[in-house]
Scaffold this active site. Structure first.
Site, PDB file in Angstrom:
ATOM      1  N   THR A  72      60.532  35.421  -0.543  1.00  0.00           N
ATOM      2  CA  THR A  72      59.732  34.624  -0.106  1.00  0.00           C
ATOM      3  C   THR A  72      58.407  34.897   0.095  1.00  0.00           C
ATOM      4  O   THR A  72      57.454  34.255  -0.253  1.00  0.00           O
ATOM      5  CB  THR A  72      60.325  33.875   1.296  1.00  0.00           C
ATOM      6  N   SER A 198      63.799  40.648  -4.792  1.00  0.00           N
ATOM      7  CA  SER A 198      64.400  40.808  -3.438  1.00  0.00           C
ATOM      8  C   SER A 198      65.467  41.942  -3.432  1.00  0.00           C
ATOM      9  O   SER A 198      66.252  41.862  -4.520  1.00  0.00           O
ATOM     10  CB  SER A 198      64.776  39.527  -2.982  1.00  0.00           C
ATOM     11  N   THR A 236      53.299  48.322   8.640  1.00  0.00           N
ATOM     12  CA  THR A 236      53.809  49.556   8.605  1.00  0.00           C
ATOM     13  C   THR A 236      55.100  49.442   7.540  1.00  0.00           C
ATOM     14  O   THR A 236      55.616  48.545   7.441  1.00  0.00           O
ATOM     15  CB  THR A 236      54.508  49.795   9.961  1.00  0.00           C
ATOM     16  N   CYS A 325      76.782  19.013   4.151  1.00  0.00           N
ATOM     17  CA  CYS A 325      76.923  17.590   4.875  1.00  0.00           C
ATOM     18  C   CYS A 325      76.709  17.748   6.531  1.00  0.00           C
ATOM     19  O   CYS A 325      77.271  18.235   7.106  1.00  0.00           O
ATOM     20  CB  CYS A 325      78.315  17.031   4.662  1.00  0.00           C
TER      21      CYS A 325
END
Lengths: 385, 174
Positions: A72, A198, A236, A325
């Site tokens: 992301t 990733s 960092t 759902c």
């Protein structure tokens, strides 16, 4: 109960070797790699080793790899950075089937004044290159096309898409989160400018990833601060994560040939047996010219995907569906929608994604249970006579 | 995975009253455009106006299937008006609780029941109108049967009804 994990497109189990590699950096070697003292700075060696491991997997140079917090963030930097480079180029062109990390970022940038154009895919989930050519122009800053789709496993024509971008003087980015480590990818051969990956999708740890930026491109940072990673990405160093990513990349490269072969063969077995034992089932993007070896979406006509997932889950088999759902609205997958899959069928879609750890026995067990579950739910279905 | 109760899971795994009725007094087909679920429902109404038999089929998640099953169990034997009053919260209670996100699943059952009752009433209305035109006053009208007073000519009425309604309707003289 022995569980069967077939949701490797969501995340993967960490390889034991990766954990071993990380442990020293979670325990005694806790220093800050950016510190002057040797206790911290000695860790830069491990970080540079990891950079080399990632670079080798992509066919990139070490100085082209920058560590981030994951897919992301890398996607965000690619898009947000690209539109800052040239004030005359504020256009983003992407595809309708991208991951939300790209689509939502592009939409957010559109609200900030960038232009956004979205290329279509065909019924097989393949990028419409003609449509892409129409959308890319001299104002385009970046063309972002995923390497492989997370739901269908369809592999996109990256080289051709990159050529379209470059002809117009735009950058070409690919979200390769689903591809890296699962199928060979060479950034230079494919002429890719920026790539996102990733760690946790390739048996590495969560919360770490990388962005490949082709040498010579000055991509502005989205995180400013202490000038780590040559100022491309401050913060960092996540030493344990980076070391884990490096080890995962090394293992992925070592196993790549075998992984592709075994996933492909198991996936084909799975598909054949599901089609034979589950009436009304069919494979999404079956006719696509190129798919990932281990990802498949199956549609089970007449039954709702979450009901199937629930019944599988009860037996310790974990897969996924494009939609959930909840709270009165179910948004069927935008990927299937873009492919023109009917609404009810989209609600009957299940994704199974394999890894190099998936066994034939697990596939057998899954198919066996699936056929029972499908039969059970078809008896309740109003859509089945 | 949702946190479902044992009762709910039982209704999902072993839904009650699944299927179709042979000659239902009321039939409905409803769908929820928000979540893509769908439901077919059949009801039979006895002489007293109670739901004598009920059967359903559902395309939906575990919550939708279990709440449809629960609604059929709760409605069976009830007068129509009482069945129509069953609330979402009662269905959730019947199932031993339900995640709040799944409350909407039981809405479809209500819609299906209401639509099936509407279908039942429309069929009765159609028969009553025909009888009225013939000058016959029935004792009871159901979509599949009509009770008349002893003075009536049952065979003649049955013939007219069958022609006009295109459905087998038994006519009895009481």
């Amino acid at each position: 109960m022995n569980t069967v994990y077939l949701d490797n497109a969501a995340t993967t189990r960490m390889a034991p070797e990766v954990l071993e590699a990380m442990l020293p950096f979670l325990k005694e070697q806790f220093g800050n790699p950016s510190s002057f003292h040797s206790f911290g700075s000695s860790q830069m060696e491990a970080i540079e080793k990891a950079r080399g491991q990632v670079a080798r997997l992509l066919g990139a140079k070490c100085e082209e790899i920058f560590f981030t917090s994951g897919g992301t963030e890398s996607d965000n930097q690619a898009l947000r950075g690209a539109v800052k480079i040239d004030p005359a180029r504020k256009g983003i062109v992407t595809s309708a089937v991208e991951h939300p990390a790209v689509l939502e970022t592009a939409k957010a940038l559109q609200e900030d004044g960038c232009t956004l154009a979205i290329a279509e895919v065909n019924r097989n989930g393949e990028l419409d290159l003609e449509n892409l050519r129409e959308l890319v122009n001299q104002q385009t800053a970046i063309v972002s096309i995923m390497a492989a789709n997370n739901e269908t496993g369809v592999v996109m024509p990256l080289k051709e898409a990159a050529e379209v971008a470059h002809k117009a003087g735009a950058l070409f980015h690919t979200d390769a989160v689903q591809m890296v480590g699962k199928s060979p990818i060479d950034v230079h051969a494919l002429d890719i400018d920026i790539l996102s990956l990733s760690a946790h999708k390739l048996h590495g740890p969560k919360g770490v990833g990388a962005i490949y930026i082709r040498k010579g491109i000055k991509l502005p940072p989205i995180l400013t601060g202490g000038h780590q990673e040559k100022g491309v990405r401050s913060g960092t160093y996540n030493a344990p994560g980076i070391v884990g990513l490096g080890k995962a990349a090394e293992l992925a490269l070592t196993h790549l040939k075998d992984t592709v072969a075994s996933e492909q063969s198991l996936r084909e077995t799975f598909e054949k047996r599901v089609l034979a034992s589950c009436p009304g089932s069919f494979i999404v993007a079956d006719n696509a010219s190129h798919r990932l070896p281990g990802t498949v979406t199956v549609i089970f006509r007449g039954i709702e995907s979450e009901a199937v997932l629930t019944l599988l889950d009860m037996q310790g088999i974990y897969a996924s569906s494009g939609s959930a759902c909840s709270t009165g609205s179910k948004n069927p997958s935008h990927v299937l929608y873009a492919m023109g899959v009917d609404y009810t069928l989209a609600n009957s879609a299940l994704r199974f994604s394999l890894s190099r750890y998936t066994t034939e026995e697990e596939i057998d067990r899954t198919v066996e249970l699936l056929s029972k579950v499908v039969e059970r739910l078809r008896r309740i279905s109003p859509y089945i006579e | 995975m949702w946190q479902y109760s044992e009762i709910l899971m039982d209704h999902f795994m072993n839904p009650r009253n699944v299927g179709n009725l042979d000659t239902p007094d009321g039939h409905s087909e409803v769908g929820s455009p928000q979540c893509g679920d769908a439901m077919y429902l059949d009801i039979n109404i006895d002489d007293q106006g109670n739901i004598a038999d009920i059967a359903f089929k559902t395309f939906g998640c575990a919550g939708a299937i279990a709440s449809a099953s629960a609604l059929t169990e709760m409605s069976r034997g009830l007068p129509i008006e009482e069945a129509l009053k069953i609330r979402n919260s009662q269905i959730a209670e019947f199932l031993g609780g339900m995640p709040p996100e799944k409350f909407h699943c039981s809405v479809m059952g209500h819609q299906a029941l209401k639509a099936a009752v509407d279908d039942f009433r429309a069929k009765c209305e159609e028969i009553s109108t025909i009888l009225n035109d013939m000058g016959v006053t029935p004792i009871l009208v159901r979509p599949g049967r009509v009770y008349l007073k002893s003075v009536a000519d049952a065979d003649a009425v049955a013939k007219v009804l069958e022609e006009k309604v295109e459905r087998k309707i038994s006519v009895e003289v009481k």
